[in-house]
Write a protein that holds these residues in place. Structure first.
Motif, PDB file in Angstrom:
ATOM      1  N   VAL A 376       0.834  -1.196   0.000  1.00  0.00           N
ATOM      2  CA  VAL A 376       0.000   0.000   0.000  1.00  0.00           C
ATOM      3  C   VAL A 376       0.870   1.249   0.000  1.00  0.00           C
ATOM      4  O   VAL A 376       1.986   1.250   0.528  1.00  0.00           O
ATOM      5  N   VAL A 377       0.349   2.314  -0.602  1.00  0.00           N
ATOM      6  CA  VAL A 377       0.954   3.643  -0.512  1.00  0.00           C
ATOM      7  C   VAL A 377       0.105   4.456   0.451  1.00  0.00           C
ATOM      8  O   VAL A 377      -1.120   4.518   0.305  1.00  0.00           O
ATOM      9  N   VAL A 378       0.737   5.048   1.452  1.00  0.00           N
ATOM     10  CA  VAL A 378      -0.012   5.751   2.502  1.00  0.00           C
ATOM     11  C   VAL A 378       0.533   7.151   2.715  1.00  0.00           C
ATOM     12  O   VAL A 378       1.652   7.483   2.320  1.00  0.00           O
ATOM     13  N   GLU A 379      -0.300   7.981   3.351  1.00  0.00           N
ATOM     14  CA  GLU A 379       0.131   9.311   3.766  1.00  0.00           C
ATOM     15  C   GLU A 379      -0.584   9.671   5.055  1.00  0.00           C
ATOM     16  O   GLU A 379      -1.552   9.008   5.455  1.00  0.00           O
ATOM     17  N   ASN A 380      -0.136  10.729   5.720  1.00  0.00           N
ATOM     18  CA  ASN A 380      -0.711  11.118   7.000  1.00  0.00           C
ATOM     19  C   ASN A 380      -2.153  11.589   6.855  1.00  0.00           C
ATOM     20  O   ASN A 380      -2.544  12.137   5.818  1.00  0.00           O
ATOM     21  N   VAL A 381      -2.937  11.391   7.899  1.00  0.00           N
ATOM     22  CA  VAL A 381      -4.327  11.848   7.932  1.00  0.00           C
ATOM     23  C   VAL A 381      -4.348  13.339   8.228  1.00  0.00           C
ATOM     24  O   VAL A 381      -3.660  13.810   9.146  1.00  0.00           O
ATOM     25  N   ASP A 382      -5.127  14.093   7.458  1.00  0.00           N
ATOM     26  CA  ASP A 382      -5.196  15.530   7.723  1.00  0.00           C
ATOM     27  C   ASP A 382      -6.159  15.821   8.877  1.00  0.00           C
ATOM     28  O   ASP A 382      -6.965  14.969   9.295  1.00  0.00           O
ATOM     29  N   ASP A 383      -6.082  17.034   9.411  1.00  0.00           N
ATOM     30  CA  ASP A 383      -6.881  17.408  10.583  1.00  0.00           C
ATOM     31  C   ASP A 383      -8.382  17.361  10.301  1.00  0.00           C
ATOM     32  O   ASP A 383      -9.182  17.041  11.187  1.00  0.00           O
ATOM     33  N   ARG A 384      -8.773  17.689   9.073  1.00  0.00           N
ATOM     34  CA  ARG A 384     -10.197  17.681   8.732  1.00  0.00           C
ATOM     35  C   ARG A 384     -10.767  16.271   8.866  1.00  0.00           C
ATOM     36  O   ARG A 384     -11.845  16.079   9.448  1.00  0.00           O
ATOM     37  N   MET A 385     -10.042  15.275   8.351  1.00  0.00           N
ATOM     38  CA  MET A 385     -10.517  13.889   8.439  1.00  0.00           C
ATOM     39  C   MET A 385     -10.506  13.400   9.878  1.00  0.00           C
ATOM     40  O   MET A 385     -11.420  12.675  10.308  1.00  0.00           O
ATOM     41  N   LYS A 386      -9.488  13.792  10.645  1.00  0.00           N
ATOM     42  CA  LYS A 386      -9.442  13.399  12.061  1.00  0.00           C
ATOM     43  C   LYS A 386     -10.677  13.891  12.796  1.00  0.00           C
ATOM     44  O   LYS A 386     -11.305  13.167  13.580  1.00  0.00           O
ATOM     45  N   SER A 387     -11.031  15.146  12.535  1.00  0.00           N
ATOM     46  CA  SER A 387     -12.186  15.727  13.214  1.00  0.00           C
ATOM     47  C   SER A 387     -13.480  15.081  12.742  1.00  0.00           C
ATOM     48  O   SER A 387     -14.359  14.763  13.551  1.00  0.00           O
ATOM     49  N   SER A 388     -13.608  14.867  11.436  1.00  0.00           N
ATOM     50  CA  SER A 388     -14.837  14.318  10.882  1.00  0.00           C
ATOM     51  C   SER A 388     -15.060  12.873  11.317  1.00  0.00           C
ATOM     52  O   SER A 388     -16.197  12.486  11.629  1.00  0.00           O
ATOM     53  N   TRP A 389     -13.984  12.084  11.345  1.00  0.00           N
ATOM     54  CA  TRP A 389     -14.119  10.669  11.679  1.00  0.00           C
ATOM     55  C   TRP A 389     -13.831  10.382  13.159  1.00  0.00           C
ATOM     56  O   TRP A 389     -13.887   9.241  13.579  1.00  0.00           O
ATOM     57  N   LYS A 390     -13.510  11.436  13.908  1.00  0.00           N
ATOM     58  CA  LYS A 390     -13.247  11.310  15.349  1.00  0.00           C
ATOM     59  C   LYS A 390     -12.148  10.280  15.634  1.00  0.00           C
ATOM     60  O   LYS A 390     -12.304   9.343  16.409  1.00  0.00           O
ATOM     61  N   ILE A 391     -11.002  10.476  14.929  1.00  0.00           N
ATOM     62  CA  ILE A 391      -9.832   9.636  15.156  1.00  0.00           C
ATOM     63  C   ILE A 391      -8.646  10.525  15.521  1.00  0.00           C
ATOM     64  O   ILE A 391      -8.617  11.711  15.190  1.00  0.00           O
ATOM     65  N   ASP A 392      -7.674   9.940  16.219  1.00  0.00           N
ATOM     66  CA  ASP A 392      -6.519  10.711  16.680  1.00  0.00           C
ATOM     67  C   ASP A 392      -5.339  10.679  15.708  1.00  0.00           C
ATOM     68  O   ASP A 392      -4.426  11.494  15.807  1.00  0.00           O
ATOM     69  N   GLY A 393      -5.339   9.719  14.806  1.00  0.00           N
ATOM     70  CA  GLY A 393      -4.220   9.588  13.879  1.00  0.00           C
ATOM     71  C   GLY A 393      -4.520   8.531  12.847  1.00  0.00           C
ATOM     72  O   GLY A 393      -5.679   8.271  12.511  1.00  0.00           O
ATOM     73  N   GLY A 394      -3.446   7.901  12.340  1.00  0.00           N
ATOM     74  CA  GLY A 394      -3.598   6.888  11.314  1.00  0.00           C
ATOM     75  C   GLY A 394      -2.946   7.306  10.013  1.00  0.00           C
ATOM     76  O   GLY A 394      -2.369   8.400   9.910  1.00  0.00           O
ATOM     77  N   VAL A 395      -3.059   6.424   9.006  1.00  0.00           N
ATOM     78  CA  VAL A 395      -2.516   6.722   7.680  1.00  0.00           C
ATOM     79  C   VAL A 395      -3.586   6.431   6.631  1.00  0.00           C
ATOM     80  O   VAL A 395      -4.287   5.413   6.697  1.00  0.00           O
ATOM     81  N   VAL A 396      -3.706   7.334   5.659  1.00  0.00           N
ATOM     82  CA  VAL A 396      -4.684   7.175   4.590  1.00  0.00           C
ATOM     83  C   VAL A 396      -4.076   6.321   3.471  1.00  0.00           C
ATOM     84  O   VAL A 396      -2.950   6.579   3.029  1.00  0.00           O
ATOM     85  N   VAL A 397      -4.801   5.315   3.003  1.00  0.00           N
ATOM     86  CA  VAL A 397      -4.356   4.463   1.902  1.00  0.00           C
ATOM     87  C   VAL A 397      -4.649   5.177   0.585  1.00  0.00           C
ATOM     88  O   VAL A 397      -5.800   5.477   0.273  1.00  0.00           O
ATOM     89  N   ARG A 398      -3.594   5.451  -0.193  1.00  0.00           N
ATOM     90  CA  ARG A 398      -3.761   6.135  -1.472  1.00  0.00           C
ATOM     91  C   ARG A 398      -3.696   5.180  -2.667  1.00  0.00           C
ATOM     92  O   ARG A 398      -4.239   5.473  -3.720  1.00  0.00           O
ATOM     93  N   ASP A 399      -3.032   4.047  -2.518  1.00  0.00           N
ATOM     94  CA  ASP A 399      -2.943   3.087  -3.612  1.00  0.00           C
ATOM     95  C   ASP A 399      -2.702   1.706  -3.017  1.00  0.00           C
ATOM     96  O   ASP A 399      -2.106   1.581  -1.939  1.00  0.00           O
ATOM     97  N   VAL A 400      -3.176   0.676  -3.709  1.00  0.00           N
ATOM     98  CA  VAL A 400      -3.082  -0.698  -3.215  1.00  0.00           C
ATOM     99  C   VAL A 400      -2.594  -1.606  -4.324  1.00  0.00           C
ATOM    100  O   VAL A 400      -3.145  -1.590  -5.434  1.00  0.00           O
ATOM    101  N   SER A 401      -1.543  -2.376  -4.044  1.00  0.00           N
ATOM    102  CA  SER A 401      -1.086  -3.391  -4.985  1.00  0.00           C
ATOM    103  C   SER A 401      -2.126  -4.511  -5.032  1.00  0.00           C
ATOM    104  O   SER A 401      -2.565  -5.014  -3.990  1.00  0.00           O
ATOM    105  N   THR A 402      -2.530  -4.883  -6.236  1.00  0.00           N
ATOM    106  CA  THR A 402      -3.665  -5.795  -6.380  1.00  0.00           C
ATOM    107  C   THR A 402      -3.428  -7.183  -5.804  1.00  0.00           C
ATOM    108  O   THR A 402      -4.383  -7.906  -5.522  1.00  0.00           O
ATOM    109  N   ASP A 403      -2.153  -7.591  -5.669  1.00  0.00           N
ATOM    110  CA  ASP A 403      -1.899  -8.922  -5.114  1.00  0.00           C
ATOM    111  C   ASP A 403      -1.096  -8.861  -3.822  1.00  0.00           C
ATOM    112  O   ASP A 403      -0.506  -9.849  -3.404  1.00  0.00           O
TER     113      ASP A 403
END
Length: 463
Positions: A376-403
């Motif tokens: 997977v290709v990931v990046e940091n979660v922005d503050d808007r998503m943290k607030s909207s989804w009520k999470i403290d952190g995590g990484v956003v998945v931007r791309d996924v290898s099919t296998d």
């Protein structure tokens, strides 16, 4: 982009000056020895990209009980393989090789073939889309390699040689001269950090990523682009200077990304009328049209309407020269700028900021070329998503290898991974640290959010 086309592969060869030279014959250089001694280090790159249809999201939402929801979640559709090719060359005997980023961009499988017909699988060490360079690695020792020259010594009119696979015709050689230096060619993102070498060497699709040689058999550039209206060479080819490549290689090896100097300005060209209105005797420099509030230039006292004539000792003849000069400066360096303000020259001191590199595109050695061990290709979660989804952190998945392991666990782009095993994920740095130490052949719990809803799955990394 002014009809600039990316090539899919070029190969150019080079060896130390003491070993190879092209001696003039009847007034023209003889390239036979150069080609013979440098071609073993050039490779043909073949890539496979697995493409599947976009998963369809069923519109049931929370009306479906959790026990059935996994049956209706997006699934990877049957995939097809897309094949492409390019060129590259070894830069060390332990298997590091250089090519264009666009040659391997998105590839799930990369293989390289030498002129002696040996073949190796390659993994991505790091990529730099801004310079269109990628550093690869094969698991082999004692390989032939090429020497990178000082491209600042290259002169207009010098003979240069390329070896590549235009239109699939393997290891074809072509020659010409350097037509111009320091060409500015903005990318589709309007970024301009490479002072391209322009040549009239016959470069065609299939040549991208290969070396451009001087007559001493040293690599002075990496072939990257052509200008064409026909799809083939019309004598306008562009190569990334070897000095730019040296900086990119060092940073990719050290930290897996490339950070550049950043000034925080929007600039424009100074034409004859503007030069006259600002008190210049001829057009030149970069006119500051906008400043980033709190950026390095703003903090240094630069003002809108100033014209930058020199940056860190480099003359700024045209506006395109400034990004080249700033991008090659190390972040944190304190340098001087010569400017014109209200018709008078003035010197300012500025501490160069950081234009951070793309950290999410790094692949670990021994893993799939897309997204490291989990695929997977990931990046940091922005503050808007943290607030909207009520999470403290995590990484956003931007791309996924099919296998990859993540795809098999049901992870799709847009998911936010917040826990792997018993460890919470705060950001990309912690994610990479945790993934690096995960065991193989063991079921591991993974928790992620999808459209604001949390779910647990299991993931397994194979040996």
């Amino acid at each position: 982009m002014r009809n600039i086309l990316y090539l899919s592969l070029v190969i150019i060869l080079s060896v130390p000056a003491a070993q190879v030279s092209a001696k003039p014959v009847s007034g023209l250089p003889d390239f036979t020895q150069l080609i013979d001694q440098t071609s073993p280090a050039v490779v043909k790159i073949s890539t496979v990209t697995r493409v599947s249809r976009n998963p369809q999201v069923m519109p049931y939402g929370q009306q479906i009980p959790e026990i059935f929801r996994h049956l209706l979640e997006p699934r990877q559709m049957p995939r097809k393989d897309m094949h492409s090719m390019g060129s590259g060359f070894f830069i060390s005997e332990d298997g590091y090789l250089l090519t264009n980023n666009h040659v391997v961009d998105g590839a799930d499988q990369i293989s390289v073939r030498l002129v002696d017909r040996r073949e190796f699988d390659a993994v991505v060490v790091g990529v730099d889309p801004r310079s269109d360079l990628a550093l690869l690695k094969v698991d082999e020792e004692g390989l032939p390699f090429l020497t990178l020259a000082d491209s600042d010594k290259l002169k207009i009119g010098e003979w240069v040689v390329a070896i590549g696979s235009p239109f699939g015709l393997e290891f074809s050689a072509s020659a010409g001269i350097v037509s111009a230096m320091g060409r500015s060619i903005p990318t589709e993102q309007n970024e301009n950090y490479v002072p391209f070498i322009q040549t009239d060497v016959a470069i065609n699709p299939g040549n991208s990523g290969g070396p451009l040689f001087n007559l001493d058999g040293e690599v002075v550039g990496v072939n990257s682009q052509i200008y064409t209206k026909s799809g083939g060479s019309i004598g306008l080819s562009f190569a990334i200077p070897s000095n730019t490549a040296k900086n990119v290689i060092a940073q990719l090896k050290d930290k897996g990304r490339v950070d550049r100097g950043w000034l925080g300005v929007v600039i424009q060209e100074v034409d004859r009328d503007l030069a006259q209105s600002f008190g210049l005797d001829k057009p030149g420099g970069a006119l500051v049209a906008q400043l980033e509030p709190g950026g390095p230039a703003d903090n240094a006292g630069l003002q809108v309407g100033d014209i930058i004539l020199k940056f860190n000792g480099t003359a700024i003849m045209a506006s395109g020269d400034l990004p080249h000069a700033v991008g090659s400066t190390a972040p944190g360096d304190k340098v001087s700028m010569l400017i014109v303000r209200k018709g008078k020259e003035k010197t300012l001191k500025v501490e160069v900021g950081t234009l951070a590199g793309d950290q999410g595109r790094i692949a670990s050695s021994g893993s799939s070329s897309l997204g490291g061990r989990l695929g997977v290709v990931v990046e940091n979660v922005d503050d808007r998503m943290k607030s909207s989804w009520k999470i403290d952190g995590g990484v956003v998945v931007r791309d996924v290898s099919t296998d990859g392991p993540a795809a098999k666990a049901g992870v799709v782009p847009g998911d936010v991974i917040v826990q792997i095993g018993y460890e919470d994920i705060a950001d990309v740095s912690q994610y990479e640290s945790i993934v690096k130490d995960l065991p193989t052949d063991t079921l591991i719990p993974i928790r992620f959010f999808r459209e604001g809803r949390p779910t647990f799955r299991t993931i397994m990394l194979e040996k």
